[in-house]
Design an enzyme around this catalytic site. Structure first.
Site, mmCIF file in Angstrom:
data_model
loop_
_atom_site.group_PDB
_atom_site.id
_atom_site.type_symbol
_atom_site.label_atom_id
_atom_site.label_comp_id
_atom_site.label_asym_id
_atom_site.label_seq_id
_atom_site.Cartn_x
_atom_site.Cartn_y
_atom_site.Cartn_z
ATOM 1 N N HIS A 88 32.601 70.593 53.487
ATOM 2 C CA HIS A 88 31.177 70.579 53.932
ATOM 3 C C HIS A 88 30.199 70.004 52.856
ATOM 4 O O HIS A 88 28.981 69.757 53.122
ATOM 5 C CB HIS A 88 30.655 72.102 54.194
ATOM 6 C CG HIS A 88 30.300 73.034 53.081
ATOM 7 N ND1 HIS A 88 31.374 73.879 52.790
ATOM 8 C CD2 HIS A 88 29.328 73.023 52.063
ATOM 9 C CE1 HIS A 88 30.668 74.280 51.673
ATOM 10 N NE2 HIS A 88 29.609 74.150 51.315
ATOM 11 N N ASP A 224 38.263 74.190 53.899
ATOM 12 C CA ASP A 224 37.070 73.432 53.713
ATOM 13 C C ASP A 224 37.093 72.624 52.366
ATOM 14 O O ASP A 224 36.802 72.764 51.323
ATOM 15 C CB ASP A 224 35.968 74.427 53.662
ATOM 16 C CG ASP A 224 34.731 73.858 53.521
ATOM 17 O OD1 ASP A 224 34.508 72.713 53.297
ATOM 18 O OD2 ASP A 224 33.630 74.749 53.730
ATOM 19 N N SER A 657 29.856 75.541 45.732
ATOM 20 C CA SER A 657 30.702 75.281 46.729
ATOM 21 C C SER A 657 31.533 73.857 46.195
ATOM 22 O O SER A 657 30.854 73.098 45.401
ATOM 23 C CB SER A 657 29.977 74.729 48.089
ATOM 24 O OG SER A 657 30.118 75.660 48.896
HETATM 25 N N1 ARG Z 1 28.407 79.145 53.637
HETATM 26 C C1 ARG Z 1 28.683 78.074 52.991
HETATM 27 C C2 ARG Z 1 27.837 77.455 51.910
HETATM 28 O O1 ARG Z 1 26.912 78.055 51.908
HETATM 29 C C3 ARG Z 1 29.582 76.998 53.885
HETATM 30 C C4 ARG Z 1 28.505 76.331 54.822
HETATM 31 C C5 ARG Z 1 29.310 74.894 55.606
HETATM 32 N N2 ARG Z 1 29.470 75.503 56.794
HETATM 33 C C6 ARG Z 1 28.908 75.900 57.745
HETATM 34 N N3 ARG Z 1 29.416 76.112 59.044
HETATM 35 N N4 ARG Z 1 27.791 75.456 57.944
HETATM 36 O O2 ARG Z 1 27.611 76.163 51.831
HETATM 37 N N1 ASP Z 2 28.827 77.698 50.637
HETATM 38 C C1 ASP Z 2 27.845 77.570 49.510
HETATM 39 C C2 ASP Z 2 27.715 76.277 48.745
HETATM 40 O O1 ASP Z 2 27.712 75.253 49.491
HETATM 41 C C3 ASP Z 2 28.495 78.629 48.279
HETATM 42 C C4 ASP Z 2 27.770 80.016 48.575
HETATM 43 O O2 ASP Z 2 26.666 79.898 48.692
HETATM 44 O O3 ASP Z 2 28.595 81.044 48.418
HETATM 45 O O4 ASP Z 2 27.540 75.881 47.633
#
Ligand code: ARG
Ligand code: ASP
Length: 755
Positions: A88, A224, A657
């Site tokens: 991502h 990921d 991330s």
């Molecule tokens: N929650 C994670 C972060 O804050 C991964 C986000 C990417 N994945 C998604 N389905 N949007 O970045």
């Molecule tokens: N998914 C998040 C990022 O892209 C990490 C988090 O917020 O825990 O940095």
């Protein structure tokens, strides 16, 4: 300043229970680990020293940690600049190379040789050369007597002087950032490489498996990850993209452990957390939960519903909107979880109880009372004052600034015209060329038809929610049209305006500056934006900035007060996109009554979730076959199962991330990418009982690279190790049989025997 550090290092000698800080909490500055954290980390099982993690004198872990594009973290995993980060995080780059013919999002991408690796003009890779405490220099001459304005100008002056005198080598840059709300300052010497190429990415059925339904959720089964490579000039120094550039030779890269994780194993996560707010007063937390988050969620609900339907209906739209949609959906869901979590853990009540203790301690100490006694009452008053303005700011930012795509573009064009209005033609031309460059990418992924629907729905929402008259220009237009038909209005204005149409806009920007500006100023969307932004500036912005300035001043004083009034607590600075270390243990948790989550998921779980042909839970044929034949090679765990993800009590946030999860010895064991639903409130109120970060097990990454993609050339670059095989059995004096010396360490992948 120095006293604090001394105070803090005394605090660490106290047992954890009385420090009020639970193991796992905290995002620590690498250069202070020795003073603040080393002994605790070692008592948790770490076998390294602080100097192994951060050293300015020799290669250390920090030299393998890279700020990726300024928004994510990545790490070096070979001596040829191979860089690992999240799928991502690389999504924008992967998407930019994707078309219906070469569908790298859907099918994945694997460069077969260095020559096939794909350049990404907008990506960068930044190293931290060294960190220095510059508090004394930055705060010279700053006293409590200064007004906020005087204080700021003193600090600006100090910063200018510091930058002037700071010794930097060629390619080095200096970043100075406030910490502890401006009570301390640290300088970061950085070095940035701009030639970062895409090496490999799994299909999104692996890299984004579970998509938005599983986002922020445990149990998780997402692979990921994505691979990039840093390229350098012949001298190994930063160089703009050129075919002649060569793979970067790092000072340090992370060996990869094939031994996996067990509950209670020590873990360290090293990266660039973006923003946290751990020291807010209860009033602010309450406002976030009850007022601001729900408003932002409401706006995104509307926009996401429209775009989601369009993406499901059309493969081309799905490619164009995938990255943008994921970004908007991500924080939409995060805010929902954050508000729920703060309620579930009584975040406001916990803050209030802490504030009660604070107040009591002040009352027992006249000096403190005099200095800090006004803070909480003033916070209360200012948060009340700011509420409506903050709310309108969020509506404006979400609707005009973000979710109606074209309004954001008009915002840039508005900045452009301002440059000519202030008679700076050179600045105009420079900015115009940059915009044209940006627009080429923007319009490639833009469908005015969809944006027009979002416009109609969100303008209606804006009129419904606006206070202080900030939506009056919209109301005025509809009244003039004689009805409140937003869809019809949207249709007309999107047809009439040149801006939603790439060619028409470019034709305008091709004209002389004077002609372009005149044409833009007559454009209906441009005019609408001007009116909305003017009224917003006048009715909201000024007051908001004014009250917010007072809040910031209080927050700084409050931070100072907390550190003084709670000397038994160990404080860590809020995240601010600078390099941090966090550490914890592999650990499950209990999300609710009678439910226990274990900390590791397996490929079996991917197959449990599998829904053939589904938008989110489809599984590639090849992966199914590997699962059936259990063809996991050297990557299976000792029970022959294929681990996918695991969780731990490391305190992370957005920006972390792509951060490496590192074992007790400094080897890579996982790749951080998310947090669990019940703990998404960790940015405001970390709770060690339920806050967990989610990591991809590195063995799953290697399995996909090797067995799924057949990219053996990449595995061959890496250094695979077996740290646990060399360990003594706990509590026993019998050593396990020694492996041949060369096999213990520094062994290259190619020599690791296959199972
Ligand atoms: N929650 C994670 C972060 O804050 C991964 C986000 C990417 N994945 C998604 N389905 N949007 O970045
Ligand atoms: N998914 C998040 C990022 O892209 C990490 C988090 O917020 O825990 O940095």
């Amino acid at each position: 300043m120095k006293n604090w550090i001394k105070l803090l290092s005394i605090a660490i000698l106290l047992p954890t229970a009385s420090t009020g800080l639970l193991a796992g909490e905290g995002m620590w500055l690498p250069l202070l680990l020795k003073a603040l954290n080393e002994s605790e980390m070692q008592s948790m099982g770490m076998k390294m020293t602080a100097e192994d993690i951060y050293s300015v004198n020799r290669g250390s872990l920090k030299d393998a940690i890279v700020h990726f594009g300024g928004f994510c973290t990545s790490e070096l995993i070979s001596d040829q600049g191979l860089l690992l980060t999240n799928h991502h995080c690389g999504y924008g780059a992967i998407q930019s190379h994707t078309s219906l013919e070469n569908n790298y999002i859907r099918d994945g991408f694997w460069a077969r040789s260095l020559a096939d690796e794909l350049p990404n003009p907008s990506l960068s890779a930044t190293f931290i050369v060294r960190i220095e405490d510059v508090s004394e220099k930055m705060l010279k001459g700053v006293t409590d007597k200064l007004s906020e304005k005087e204080r700021q100008s003193m600090i600006d002056k100090n910063m200018a002087a510091l930058k002037e005198s700071f010794a930097l080598d060629i390619h080095e840059e200096l970043v100075i950032r406030p910490f502890f709300k401006g009570n301390q300052y640290f300088a970061f010497v950085t070095m940035t490489y701009n030639d970062v190429r895409l090496v490999g990415a799994p299909p999104e059925m692996i890299g984004k498996f579970g998509s938005d339904t599983d986002n922020w959720v445990w149990p998780r089964h997402t692979g990921d990850f994505a691979l990039f490579r840093i390229y350098a000039g012949a001298d190994n120094m930063p160089a703009e993209y050129s075919e002649d550039n060569v793979p970067y030779k790092p000072k340090h890269f992370l060996p990869i452990s094939l031994d996996g994780v067990a509950p209670d194993d020590f873990t360290l996560v090293f990266g660039f957390p973006g923003r946290t707010n751990q020291y807010l007063p209860s009033f602010a937390v309450e406002q976030t939960v009850d007022v601001l988050n729900p408003a932002k969620i409401g706006v995104r609900d509307i926009a996401l519903k429209i775009v989601d339907a369009e993406m499901r209906a059309d493969a081309q739209v799905k490619i164009q909107y995938a990255s943008k949609f994921a970004r908007i959906a991500n924080y939409w869901k995060k805010w929902i979880g954050e508000s729920q979590g703060l309620k579930a853990t009584d975040g406001v009540g916990r803050k209030q109880r802490m504030e009660d203790t604070f107040t009591q301690r002040l009352q027992n100490n006249p000096q403190w009372q005099k200095k800090y006694g006004d803070i909480l009452p003033q916070f209360r008053q200012h948060y009340k004052e700011i509420e409506t303005f903050a709310l309108m700011r969020d509506y404006y930012g979400e609707i005009i600034g973000r979710n109606i795509e074209i309004m954001r573009i008009v915002g840039y064009l508005n900045n452009l015209t301002k440059r000519l209005e202030s008679n700076d033609e050179a600045a105009y031309l420079n900015y115009r060329d940059r915009l044209i460059n940006y627009f080429e990418g923007f319009y490639k992924d833009y469908q005015s038809r969809i944006d027009q629907k979002v416009f109609a729905a969100l303008m209606e929402h804006y009129v419904e929610k606006a206070q202080l008259g900030i939506a009056d220009p919209v109301k005025g237009k509809l009244i003039l049209r004689g009805n409140m038909d937003y869809a019809a209005w949207a249709k007309d204005i999107y047809a009439e305006s040149a801006i939603p149409h790439r060619d028409r806009l470019m034709a305008i920007l091709d004209k002389t500056p004077g002609e372009s500006v005149a044409a833009l100023q007559k454009d209906p969307l441009f005019m609408l934006y001007s009116e909305l932004s003017k009224i917003y500036q006048a009715k909201v912005s000024e007051t908001y900035e004014d009250v917010n300035g007072k809040i910031n001043r209080l927050q700084r004083l409050y931070m100072e007060a907390l550190m003084e009034v709670f000397p038994e607590k160990r404080f860590y600075p809020d995240a601010n996109s600078t390099m941090r270390v966090t550490y914890g243990k592999v650990n499950g948790y209990e999300p609710r009554d009678a439910v226990t989550y274990t900390p590791v998921t397996y490929l079996d779980g991917v197959m449990e979730k599998y829904v053939p042909g589904d938008y989110e839970f489809d599984v590639p044929q090849k992966l199914q076959e590997l699962y059936i034949s259990k063809d996991y090679g050297q990557y299976a765990d000792k029970n022959g199962k294929m681990p996918v993800c695991f969780i731990g009590s490391n305190h992370t946030t957005g920006g972390n991330s792509g951060s490496p999860a590192i074992d007790a010895h400094g080897n890579l064991i996982g790749l951080n990418f998310d947090r669990v639903w019940e703990g998404t409130m960790s940015d405001i109120n970390y709770d060690a009982s339920i806050c967990r970060n989610i990591m991809v097990d590195i063995r799953y990454v290697l399995f996909i690279v090797d067995k799924y993609a057949g990219a053996q050339r990449l595995i061959d670059e890496m250094k695979l190790v077996h740290p646990k095989k060399n360990q003594r059995v706990e509590g026993s004096t019998i050593k396990r049989k020694r492996l041949p010396k060369k096999g213990n360490k520094g062994r290259k992948a190619a020599t690791v025997p296959k199972n």
